[in-house]
Enzyme design. Structure first.
Site, short mmCIF file in Angstrom:
data_model
loop_
_atom_site.label_atom_id
_atom_site.label_comp_id
_atom_site.label_asym_id
_atom_site.label_seq_id
_atom_site.Cartn_x
_atom_site.Cartn_y
_atom_site.Cartn_z
N TRP A 130 3.27 -6.62 23.37
CA TRP A 130 2.10 -6.45 24.25
C TRP A 130 2.49 -6.17 25.70
O TRP A 130 1.67 -5.76 26.49
CB TRP A 130 1.23 -7.71 24.20
CG TRP A 130 0.46 -7.89 22.92
CD1 TRP A 130 0.57 -7.15 21.78
CD2 TRP A 130 -0.55 -8.88 22.66
NE1 TRP A 130 -0.31 -7.62 20.82
CE2 TRP A 130 -0.99 -8.68 21.35
CE3 TRP A 130 -1.10 -9.92 23.41
CZ2 TRP A 130 -1.99 -9.48 20.76
CZ3 TRP A 130 -2.08 -10.72 22.84
CH2 TRP A 130 -2.52 -10.49 21.52
N LYS A 131 3.73 -6.45 26.05
CA LYS A 131 4.17 -6.30 27.45
C LYS A 131 3.26 -7.13 28.36
O LYS A 131 2.84 -8.21 27.97
CB LYS A 131 4.23 -4.82 27.83
CG LYS A 131 5.03 -4.01 26.78
CD LYS A 131 5.36 -2.62 27.17
CE LYS A 131 6.17 -1.96 26.07
NZ LYS A 131 6.64 -0.61 26.38
N HIS B 192 14.80 -5.97 26.30
CA HIS B 192 13.95 -4.78 26.31
C HIS B 192 14.37 -3.87 27.47
O HIS B 192 14.76 -4.34 28.53
CB HIS B 192 12.48 -5.18 26.44
CG HIS B 192 11.58 -4.02 26.19
ND1 HIS B 192 11.26 -3.09 27.18
CD2 HIS B 192 10.94 -3.59 25.07
CE1 HIS B 192 10.46 -2.17 26.65
NE2 HIS B 192 10.26 -2.44 25.39
N GLY C 218 6.48 4.68 25.91
CA GLY C 218 5.29 4.88 26.73
C GLY C 218 5.10 6.31 27.21
O GLY C 218 4.30 6.58 28.09
N GLY D 133 4.50 -0.67 21.26
CA GLY D 133 3.92 -1.02 22.55
C GLY D 133 2.44 -0.67 22.59
O GLY D 133 1.60 -1.41 22.07
N GLY D 134 2.13 0.45 23.16
CA GLY D 134 0.73 0.87 23.38
C GLY D 134 -0.16 0.71 22.17
O GLY D 134 -1.27 0.17 22.26
#
Ligand code: 13P
Length: 249
Positions: free
Chosen positions: A11-12, A95, A173, A234-235
């Protein structure tokens, strides 16, 4: 070689507690029949909520970083013991965003990995080259240095608790996915590097994920590669439907 695939969301720095609740409630029914391991790695502030809401479901929870010390004067840091106490099972280590913006090195990745394993957490160790490194044909040597650094001094019997994520920095990303051939080539190389350290048999059991703009459209092709055992997303992990489509590829 039967390696159970593992799809993890990173989720960052996204999602408040309220947003976490909504996302997990949406996600649970959508992934309940998944054939792979399903993990969500959330900001520290969301972990307790995530652990609570995923109890009794097939979703596991991970953190996005961990400090190497047991405790002490490290303002702003979180220890492995603190994560274990919360019921966290996985932790992302090294990361590229941490390497890029927060001074993460192969040595700190190694120290964090050892602390995580000692506490009973399962590290997801990230490696990957930048665009410049790829263009200079340095992908293999860069990744080899990261792998050798990360695994330095780690016992062979810990390998079963470790996941590696290959994330080419230029694909994160950016919407620019590595082709399945590019991802497979480097992941196969990573497996050989691990085989050099621990022998082929153990290397063949290690789960290695691909990460970098992985989404519902490209997941099947990537997962069809013989050495790719999952994804670090991620996204696409921030939307329940998208993440579930990746999980149910
Ligand atoms: P994106 O899926 O947004 O490219 O991020 C990948 C990633 O960094 C997962 O750790």
């Amino acid at each position: 070689m039967a390696r159970k695939p593992i799809i993890a969301g990173n989720w960052k720095m996204n999602n408040t507690i309220a947003e976490t609740k909504a996302l997990i409630e949406d996600l649970k029914p959508l992934v309940k029949d998944a054939k792979c391991d399903v993990v969500i790695c959330t900001p520290y502030t969301d972990l307790a909520t995530a652990v609570e809401l995923t109890k009794g479901s097939n979703i596991k929870v991970g953190a996005e970083n961990v400090h190497w010390a047991e405790k002490g004067a490290f303002t702003g840091e979180i220890s492995a013991k603190m994560l274990v106490e919360l019921g966290v099972e996985y932790v992302i280590i090294g990361h590229s965003e941490r390497r890029q913006y927060f001074g993460e090195t192969d040595a700190t990745v190694n120290a964090r990995t050892k602390a995580a394993l000692q506490a009973g957490l399962k590290p997801i160790i990230c490696v990957g080259e930048t665009l410049e490194q790829r263009e200079k044909n340095r992908t293999k040597s860069v990744v080899r240095k990261q792998i050798n650094g990360a695994f330095d001094g780690i016992d062979a019997d810990e390998l079963k608790n470790i996941v590696v994520a290959y994330e080419p920095v230029w694909a994160i990303g950016t919407g620019k996915t590595a082709t399945s051939e590019q991802a497979e080539e480097t992941i196969k190389n990573i497996r050989s590097m691990v085989a050099k350290l621990y022998g082929r048999k153990l290397a063949n059991k290690l789960r290695i994920q691909y990460g970098g703009s992985m989404n519902p459209k490209n997941v099947s092709e990537l997962m069809a590669q013989p050495n790719i055992d999952g994804g670090l997303i991620g996204g696409a992990s921030l939307k329940a439907v998208d993440f579930s489509q990746v999980v149910n590829y």
